[in-house]
Design an enzyme around this catalytic site. Structure first.
Site, PDB file in Angstrom:
ATOM      1  N   GLU A   1       0.711  -0.661   0.008  1.00 55.96           N
ATOM      2  CA  GLU A   1       0.440   0.138  -0.137  1.00 55.96           C
ATOM      3  C   GLU A   1       0.909   1.399   0.053  1.00 55.96           C
ATOM      4  OE1 GLU A   1      -3.936  -0.322   2.102  1.00 55.96           O
ATOM      5  OE2 GLU A   1      -3.010  -1.472   3.522  1.00 55.96           O
TER       6      GLU A   1
ATOM      7  N   HIS B   1     -11.387  -1.231   6.449  1.00 57.44           N
ATOM      8  CA  HIS B   1      -9.713  -1.246   6.036  1.00 57.44           C
ATOM      9  C   HIS B   1      -9.471  -0.797   7.165  1.00 57.44           C
ATOM     10  CE1 HIS B   1      -6.286  -0.630   3.327  1.00 57.44           C
ATOM     11  NE2 HIS B   1      -6.111  -0.820   4.265  1.00 57.44           N
TER      12      HIS B   1
END
Ligand SMILES: [Zn+2]
Length: 252
Positions: free
Chosen positions: A90, A181
Site C-alpha cells: 500500500e 479497512h
C-alpha cells in the site's frame, strides 16, 4: 539505508540524515507499542532533502524495522535504489497523499480495530469528544473503495489510481477512515503524526464507550480548534517520552 541512491535517471538523491532515519525507526516502534500498528500498517516521512520522495521501510512488521530497512521511494510508489527489497503493497497511499498535499511531511497507515466501527456505520461519524483529539476538528471523512473501484476489491490501496482517490476523499483532513479497512493519518512531522494516530485511536475507544452510556456532548469546532492549538504545541513532550520508552527496550 543504502547510501548510493539514484532515481534511475542518473540523478543522485541526497542521503537522508541519520537522525531522521532513526526517528522513523522510533515512530515504527511507538506506533506498535501503542497499538496503532501490529504486524501490519506503516509510517513514512517525506524525504527532508528531496520533497518529491519519501522514506518508508521495506515490507516488514513495523516493530522489526531498522535503519537498514528504510528505502527512498518516489511518487510512482517505487523504491528508487537498485534493491531486491520487497516494498509494502500500500505504498501508493503515501505517494499520492504527499503529491496532493505539500504541507504533509509524515503519514501513518493503520488497521487498528478501534476505528473500524466508525468507518462502517455511516450514521455514527468519528468526532472529537475530548481536548486531546481536538485536531480531528469535526466528523472524520470516510473513504469507501467501492465508490472508486466497484465491488470485489481486496480493500487495499495497491495502485496509484486508488491512492489518488484516497487522497481526494481525504481532502485537507488530518485523518481519513477507510471503510472495512483502517485509517490514514497525516502530520507536519513524525511527532505530530504519531500523536494524532495514537489519539485518534483513543478518541474512537472513548467514543465507543460513551455511546454505550448515552448521548454524547462532542467538542464544538471552536473548542476543537482551540484545544488542537494548545495541545499541538506540546507534542514533543509525549514524543520524547515515547522515544525513550521504545528505544530502551530494543537492541540496536
Ligand atoms: Zn491497509
Amino acid at each position: 539505508m543504502n547510501n548510493k541512491s539514484g532515481d534511475g535517471g542518473g540523478r543522485s538523491l541526497p542521503t537522508p540524515n541519520p537522525t531522521d532515519l532513526q526517528n522513523l525507526v522510533s515512530a515504527n516502534r511507538i506506533l506498535y507499542k501503542y497499538g496503532v500498528v501490529d504486524g501490519f500498517g506503516h509510517v513514512s516521512l517525506r524525504h527532508p532533502q528531496s520533497a518529491d520522495h519519501f522514506l518508508l521501510s521495506r515490507n516488514l512488521a513495523p516493530a522489526r524495522v531498522t535503519v537498514e530497512d528504510i528505502f527512498i521511494h518516489d511518487f510512482s510508489g517505487e523504491i528508487v535504489e537498485a534493491t531486491a527489497a520487497n516494498p509494502y503493497l500500500e505504498r501508493f497511499l503515501h505517494a499520492e497523499i504527499y503529491k496532493a498535499r505539500p504541507e504533509v511531511m509524515a503519514i501513518v497507515h493503520s488497521h487498528a480495530n478501534t476505528v473500524i466501527p466508525f468507518g462502517v456505520v455511516k450514521q455514527q461519524p468519528l468526532r472529537p469528544l475530548w481536548h486531546m483529539a481536538g485536531f480531528l476538528k469535526k466528523n472524520v471523512p470516510i473513504f469507501d473503495i467501492r465508490d472508486h473501484a466497484g465491488d470485489g476489491t481486496d480493500l487495499l490501496i495497491t495502485d496509484t489510481k486508488l491512492g489518488a482517490a484516497l487522497a481526494s476523499d481525504m481532502g485537507d483532513a488530518p485523518v481519513v477512515l477507510m471503510r472495512g479497512h483502517g485509517a490514514t493519518i497525516v502530520g507536519k512531522n513524525l511527532p505530530e503524526v504519531c500523536f494524532r494516530a495514537i489519539y485518534t485511536q483513543l478518541n474512537a475507544d472513548i467514543q465507543l464507550k460513551a455511546l454505550a452510556v448515552g448521548d454524547i456532548t462532542y467538542l464544538t469546532e471552536l473548542e476543537a480548534t482551540a484545544a488542537a492549538e494548545n495541545i499541538g504545541g506540546q507534542v514533543n513532550r509525549a514524543w520524547n517520552l515515547w522515544c525513550e520508552e521504545v528505544n530502551s527496550n530494543f537492541e540496536e
